[in-house]
Design a protein around this motif. Structure first.
Motif, PDB file in Angstrom:
ATOM      1  N   VAL A   1      78.982  22.113  48.621  1.00  0.00           N
ATOM      2  CA  VAL A   1      79.619  22.726  47.453  1.00  0.00           C
ATOM      3  C   VAL A   1      78.707  22.657  46.226  1.00  0.00           C
ATOM      4  O   VAL A   1      78.697  23.564  45.398  1.00  0.00           O
ATOM      5  N   ASP A   2      77.914  21.599  46.140  1.00  0.00           N
ATOM      6  CA  ASP A   2      76.989  21.510  45.010  1.00  0.00           C
ATOM      7  C   ASP A   2      75.937  22.611  45.073  1.00  0.00           C
ATOM      8  O   ASP A   2      75.519  23.151  44.042  1.00  0.00           O
TER       9      ASP A   2
ATOM     10  N   GLU B   1      79.454  39.761  43.936  1.00  0.00           N
ATOM     11  CA  GLU B   1      78.881  38.736  44.815  1.00  0.00           C
ATOM     12  C   GLU B   1      79.445  37.357  44.480  1.00  0.00           C
ATOM     13  O   GLU B   1      79.796  36.570  45.356  1.00  0.00           O
ATOM     14  N   MET B   2      79.525  37.091  43.207  1.00  0.00           N
ATOM     15  CA  MET B   2      79.943  35.753  42.769  1.00  0.00           C
ATOM     16  C   MET B   2      81.426  35.494  42.968  1.00  0.00           C
ATOM     17  O   MET B   2      81.861  34.356  43.050  1.00  0.00           O
ATOM     18  N   LYS B   3      82.193  36.579  43.070  1.00  0.00           N
ATOM     19  CA  LYS B   3      83.627  36.391  43.327  1.00  0.00           C
ATOM     20  C   LYS B   3      83.828  35.634  44.629  1.00  0.00           C
ATOM     21  O   LYS B   3      84.621  34.698  44.709  1.00  0.00           O
ATOM     22  N   GLY B   4      83.098  36.090  45.648  1.00  0.00           N
ATOM     23  CA  GLY B   4      83.206  35.431  46.947  1.00  0.00           C
ATOM     24  C   GLY B   4      82.772  33.974  46.874  1.00  0.00           C
ATOM     25  O   GLY B   4      83.437  33.076  47.395  1.00  0.00           O
ATOM     26  N   VAL B   5      81.662  33.758  46.197  1.00  0.00           N
ATOM     27  CA  VAL B   5      81.138  32.396  46.066  1.00  0.00           C
ATOM     28  C   VAL B   5      82.175  31.494  45.388  1.00  0.00           C
ATOM     29  O   VAL B   5      82.435  30.373  45.815  1.00  0.00           O
TER      30      VAL B   5
ATOM     31  N   LYS C   1      86.141  27.101  45.450  1.00  0.00           N
ATOM     32  CA  LYS C   1      87.497  26.635  45.178  1.00  0.00           C
ATOM     33  C   LYS C   1      88.108  25.939  46.392  1.00  0.00           C
ATOM     34  O   LYS C   1      88.692  24.865  46.280  1.00  0.00           O
ATOM     35  N   SER C   2      87.945  26.567  47.545  1.00  0.00           N
ATOM     36  CA  SER C   2      88.573  25.956  48.728  1.00  0.00           C
ATOM     37  C   SER C   2      87.843  24.671  49.133  1.00  0.00           C
ATOM     38  O   SER C   2      88.451  23.704  49.574  1.00  0.00           O
ATOM     39  N   MET C   3      86.525  24.658  48.965  1.00  0.00           N
ATOM     40  CA  MET C   3      85.784  23.443  49.309  1.00  0.00           C
ATOM     41  C   MET C   3      86.126  22.302  48.354  1.00  0.00           C
ATOM     42  O   MET C   3      86.220  21.143  48.758  1.00  0.00           O
ATOM     43  N   ASP C   4      86.291  22.643  47.093  1.00  0.00           N
ATOM     44  CA  ASP C   4      86.671  21.631  46.108  1.00  0.00           C
ATOM     45  C   ASP C   4      88.012  21.017  46.471  1.00  0.00           C
ATOM     46  O   ASP C   4      88.240  19.825  46.300  1.00  0.00           O
TER      47      ASP C   4
ATOM     48  N   ARG D   1      88.718  17.166  47.330  1.00  0.00           N
ATOM     49  CA  ARG D   1      89.683  16.361  46.611  1.00  0.00           C
ATOM     50  C   ARG D   1      90.581  15.593  47.589  1.00  0.00           C
ATOM     51  O   ARG D   1      90.879  14.424  47.406  1.00  0.00           O
ATOM     52  N   THR D   2      90.996  16.287  48.627  1.00  0.00           N
ATOM     53  CA  THR D   2      91.827  15.638  49.649  1.00  0.00           C
ATOM     54  C   THR D   2      91.087  14.476  50.288  1.00  0.00           C
ATOM     55  O   THR D   2      91.608  13.372  50.418  1.00  0.00           O
ATOM     56  N   VAL D   3      89.860  14.743  50.677  1.00  0.00           N
ATOM     57  CA  VAL D   3      89.049  13.719  51.337  1.00  0.00           C
ATOM     58  C   VAL D   3      88.806  12.528  50.417  1.00  0.00           C
ATOM     59  O   VAL D   3      88.907  11.368  50.824  1.00  0.00           O
ATOM     60  N   GLU D   4      88.521  12.802  49.159  1.00  0.00           N
ATOM     61  CA  GLU D   4      88.255  11.705  48.221  1.00  0.00           C
ATOM     62  C   GLU D   4      89.508  10.885  47.961  1.00  0.00           C
ATOM     63  O   GLU D   4      89.428   9.678  47.780  1.00  0.00           O
ATOM     64  N   GLU D   5      90.634  11.564  47.958  1.00  0.00           N
ATOM     65  CA  GLU D   5      91.886  10.830  47.764  1.00  0.00           C
ATOM     66  C   GLU D   5      92.148   9.894  48.948  1.00  0.00           C
ATOM     67  O   GLU D   5      92.537   8.737  48.773  1.00  0.00           O
ATOM     68  N   GLN D   6      91.889  10.409  50.140  1.00  0.00           N
ATOM     69  CA  GLN D   6      92.042   9.569  51.340  1.00  0.00           C
ATOM     70  C   GLN D   6      91.111   8.369  51.280  1.00  0.00           C
ATOM     71  O   GLN D   6      91.501   7.236  51.560  1.00  0.00           O
TER      72      GLN D   6
END
Length: 429
Positions: free
Chosen positions: A44-45, A74-78, A83-86, A90-95
């Motif tokens: 994501v970075d 192009e950037m819309k897709g990115v 967004k979905s990776m973030d 977030r879920t993973v970091e919370e776990q």
RNA sequence: GGAGAGGUGGGUGAGUGGCUGAAACCAACGGUUUGCUAAACCGUCAUAGUGGGACAACUGCUAUCGAGGGUUCGAAUCCCUCCCUCUCCGCCA
């Protein structure tokens, strides 16, 4: 909270440490989820970087009056991917955070491995040269604190129970005065002779504070909670005092610093009904003077020894026999790396009563509460402090020992010399 | 309980869509000047995550302007929700 890097580097030590402490914790699950987390971050970075670069380009193109629509498209897709990776991150970091918060601190190397109270090691004991009351020569049987309290009219457990329930003691007359005297005496000694700064903390705190010192998430059922306000009644002044510096970076000269403070302490003691419930031995509300230290990592264990000595001083001044025990790994609390218990002798109960617990938490609490300091001047990189605390002491158990040790054959109680300026009387009869 | 105001780096405080991680000033730190002090001048001055590197120096990237969400190619700046602080009125120890 343990250092994630330490878990990555020495997973075996952590596994063994958790086991020694008789706690649960899945180190492998932590490592797995950490690996997953870093994967996502790497991906994501990278995408964020392209987005930032291209956005700048778009700005430049627009300024130059060029058509940027294809780049924008192009950037819309990115952006959607980010967004979905973030979200996943977030879920993973919370776990990960939850897992880390539920891992106990690891005991220091000097702590004996053991299972229970039976494996604790007596370090030393102390007996006063002369007792304050008179009991050894007499044939009169020793009274316990309940009998003394009732006879002298200074403790009223029945009416305390009427007011609030069992375990909420009511002190009356000289008992109330004696309690107040003890508190003031202890604070004065620590402040004037041991260099602690006095604080008077709030008795209720928010959830962040409870997480900071490690009561949450594990001890939920042991605490009184004000549901309407999402506040907890403190089980010890350790919580507010340690959390004073939550999310702060202390200056070099602020470490070490010592604090002492009185608070009432509230504990539901869920699940312990029937155990030691008589009289003062286990109560839901008691008074305590707490000592808290913020120390430099390299000498926090010296600070622990000094802390214990400061508590011992109080008992010596009161002429109360005590012993110091080093708790084994299995008996050491969740957050602590090393704990000494001070137990006072209660002749009426014929038992040692835990009146103080002195612990070094190393950076376990500091990491949770995010308390750091600059070790070497204002330009140095922040490090976590080590936090320590100890009861200096809890008055309930202390009161038991005091009444029982200072009783006379006639059933009166002699007030120790050092307390008399505080009580204004020398004998309770 | 009623009515308002506001949350930006250690502090004060600019900043209403793009070279702003963030002006300026103060504090702090390093230095120059100086008989000493002061003043003046120059410089430095966030934290975290992740990667490279020798778990070094150093360095790439990312994030962070109370928190979370939304709009947008792009948010400190616009919208929504929540939290917190402050002021005034009422009530009360």
């Amino acid at each position: 909270m343990l250092d994630l890097k330490r878990i990555r580097e020495f997973p075996d030590d952590i596994r063994r440490g958790i086991q020694d402490k008789h706690e649960r914790g899945d180190v492998d699950a932590v490592l797995d989820i950490d690996r997953r987390r870093r994967e996502i971050i790497a991906g994501v970075d990278q995408l964020k970087n392209t987005r930032n670069v291209v956005s700048q380009e778009i700005a430049r193109m627009k300024k130059a009056g060029e058509d940027a629509s294809s780049r924008i498209e192009e950037m819309k897709g990115v952006s959607d991917t980010i967004k979905s990776m973030d979200e996943e991150l977030r879920t993973v970091e919370e776990q990960l955070r939850e897992m880390l918060l539920s891992l106990p601190n690891i005991s220091h190397d000097s702590v004996p491995v053991g299972e229970s109270d039976a494996d604790n090691v007596e370090v030393r004991s102390w007996i006063p040269e002369h007792t304050v009351g008179i009991n050894e020569e007499s044939d009169e049987p020793l009274r316990d604190h309940i009998e003394l309290g009732k006879k002298l009219g200074i403790l009223d457990f029945d009416r305390g129970a009427k007011l609030s329930g069992s375990g909420f003691p009511l002190y009356t007359g000289a008992g109330a005065t004696l309690e107040r005297a003890l508190i003031n005496f202890m604070i004065d000694v620590h402040r004037n002779e041991h260099g602690y700064r006095e604080v008077f903390p709030p008795f209720v705190v928010n959830t962040a504070s409870m997480y900071g010192t490690g009561q949450l998430p594990k001890m939920t059922e042991d605490m009184y909670r004000c549901a309407d306000d999402d506040l907890y009644l403190i089980p010890t002044a350790e919580v507010p005092i340690t959390n004073m510096y939550r999310d702060e970076i202390l200056d070099t000269e602020q470490v070490p610093s010592y604090f002492c403070g009185y608070s009432a302490c509230f504990r539901r003691e869920a699940g312990s009904y029937g155990k030691q419930t008589k009289g003062f031995l286990r109560v839901h509300q008691f008074n305590k003077v707490e000592l808290v230290k913020f120390a430099r990592p390299e000498n926090s264990y010296d600070e622990l020894e000094k802390l214990v000595a400061d508590v011992e001083k109080i008992l010596q001044l009161l002429h109360i026999p005590y012993r110091v025990r080093l708790l084994c790994t299995g008996d050491t609390s969740f957050s602590s790396a090393k704990t000494y218990d001070l137990e006072v002798w209660a002749p009426g109960e014929e038992a040692w009563l835990e009146a103080s617990s002195c612990s070094n938490f190393e950076d376990f609490q500091a990491r949770r509460a995010n308390i750091r300091f600059r070790p070497d001047g204002p330009k140095s990189k922040p490090e976590f402090v080590h936090t320590l605390n100890g009861s200096g002491l809890a008055t309930s158990r202390l009161m038991v020992a005091l009444l029982e040790n200072c009783q006379t054959p006639e059933g009166t109680v002699v007030v120790p010399k050092v307390l008399q300026p505080y009580t204004g009387f020398a004998v309770i009869d």
